[in-house]
Design a protein around this motif. Structure first.
Motif, PDB file in Angstrom:
ATOM      1  N   GLN A  46       0.822  -1.206   0.000  1.00 20.58           N
ATOM      2  CA  GLN A  46       0.000   0.000   0.000  1.00 20.58           C
ATOM      3  C   GLN A  46       0.859   1.261   0.000  1.00 20.58           C
ATOM      4  O   GLN A  46       0.507   2.247  -0.633  1.00 20.58           O
ATOM      5  CB  GLN A  46      -0.959  -0.018   1.193  1.00 20.58           C
ATOM      6  CG  GLN A  46      -2.035  -1.068   1.008  1.00 20.58           C
ATOM      7  CD  GLN A  46      -2.903  -1.265   2.237  1.00 20.58           C
ATOM      8  OE1 GLN A  46      -2.444  -1.153   3.356  1.00 20.58           O
ATOM      9  NE2 GLN A  46      -4.174  -1.573   2.005  1.00 20.58           N
ATOM     10  N   THR A  51      -3.232  -1.339  -4.506  1.00 21.68           N
ATOM     11  CA  THR A  51      -4.549  -1.353  -3.872  1.00 21.68           C
ATOM     12  C   THR A  51      -4.822  -2.767  -3.392  1.00 21.68           C
ATOM     13  O   THR A  51      -4.675  -3.726  -4.149  1.00 21.68           O
ATOM     14  CB  THR A  51      -5.634  -0.931  -4.879  1.00 21.68           C
ATOM     15  OG1 THR A  51      -5.301   0.360  -5.387  1.00 21.68           O
ATOM     16  CG2 THR A  51      -6.996  -0.899  -4.229  1.00 21.68           C
ATOM     17  N   ILE A  53      -7.692  -5.230  -1.922  1.00 24.47           N
ATOM     18  CA  ILE A  53      -9.145  -5.370  -1.852  1.00 24.47           C
ATOM     19  C   ILE A  53      -9.458  -6.579  -0.984  1.00 24.47           C
ATOM     20  O   ILE A  53      -9.037  -7.697  -1.280  1.00 24.47           O
ATOM     21  CB  ILE A  53      -9.746  -5.529  -3.262  1.00 24.47           C
ATOM     22  CG1 ILE A  53      -9.375  -4.321  -4.116  1.00 24.47           C
ATOM     23  CG2 ILE A  53     -11.258  -5.713  -3.177  1.00 24.47           C
ATOM     24  CD1 ILE A  53      -9.694  -4.475  -5.580  1.00 24.47           C
ATOM     25  N   GLN A  91      -0.352  -0.636  -9.385  1.00 24.95           N
ATOM     26  CA  GLN A  91      -0.594   0.463 -10.320  1.00 24.95           C
ATOM     27  C   GLN A  91       0.472   0.536 -11.408  1.00 24.95           C
ATOM     28  O   GLN A  91       0.260   1.123 -12.448  1.00 24.95           O
ATOM     29  CB  GLN A  91      -0.673   1.794  -9.571  1.00 24.95           C
ATOM     30  CG  GLN A  91      -1.783   1.832  -8.544  1.00 24.95           C
ATOM     31  CD  GLN A  91      -3.161   1.568  -9.143  1.00 24.95           C
ATOM     32  OE1 GLN A  91      -3.448   1.969 -10.266  1.00 24.95           O
ATOM     33  NE2 GLN A  91      -4.007   0.868  -8.410  1.00 24.95           N
TER      34      GLN A  91
END
Length: 119
Positions: A46, A51, A53, A91
């Motif tokens: 993080q 991300t 989930i 990302q």
């Protein structure tokens, strides 16, 4: 004739009890270490922009599942603070160390975003 129970068969030694307790303690420490490593790895992901989930998306999105949901953390590890991870979305291209670290999460889908969001 009354059958007498040999009390020697019902006894156990202190050394045997210590051996069982030691084996149980080693297993519990191993589980706690796994919980700690997973939490530290998630924090690192993080911090690097990934991300995490925890829950599957609502609705029927036709999401393909690549992780193994049967390998979610055990009830004991959840009591120790571990959590199940549904997906880890990077990302940008992950480093080799990040790819190896994802092996700590066999229940999770690991997604690498190849194009920036909004393009």
């Amino acid at each position: 004739m009354a059958h007498s129970v040999n009390r020697r068969h019902l006894q156990f030694s202190l050394a045997g009890a210590l051996l069982v307790v030691t084996a149980l303690a080693v297993w519990l420490v191993s589980e706690a270490n796994t919980v700690h490593r997973r939490a530290a790895t998630l924090r690192q992901f993080q911090e690097n922009g990934a991300t995490v989930i925890d829950q599957p998306f609502g609705g029927n999105w036709g999401h393909a599942r690549f992780g193994d949901p049967d390998k979610e953390p055990s009830y004991l590890r959840e009591l120790m603070g571990d959590r199940s991870v549904f997906s880890i979305v990077f990302q940008e291209a992950p480093t080799p160390a990040e790819i190896l670290a994802t092996e700590l999460f066999p229940e999770a889908d690991v997604v690498y975003r190849t194009t920036p969001v909004g393009r």
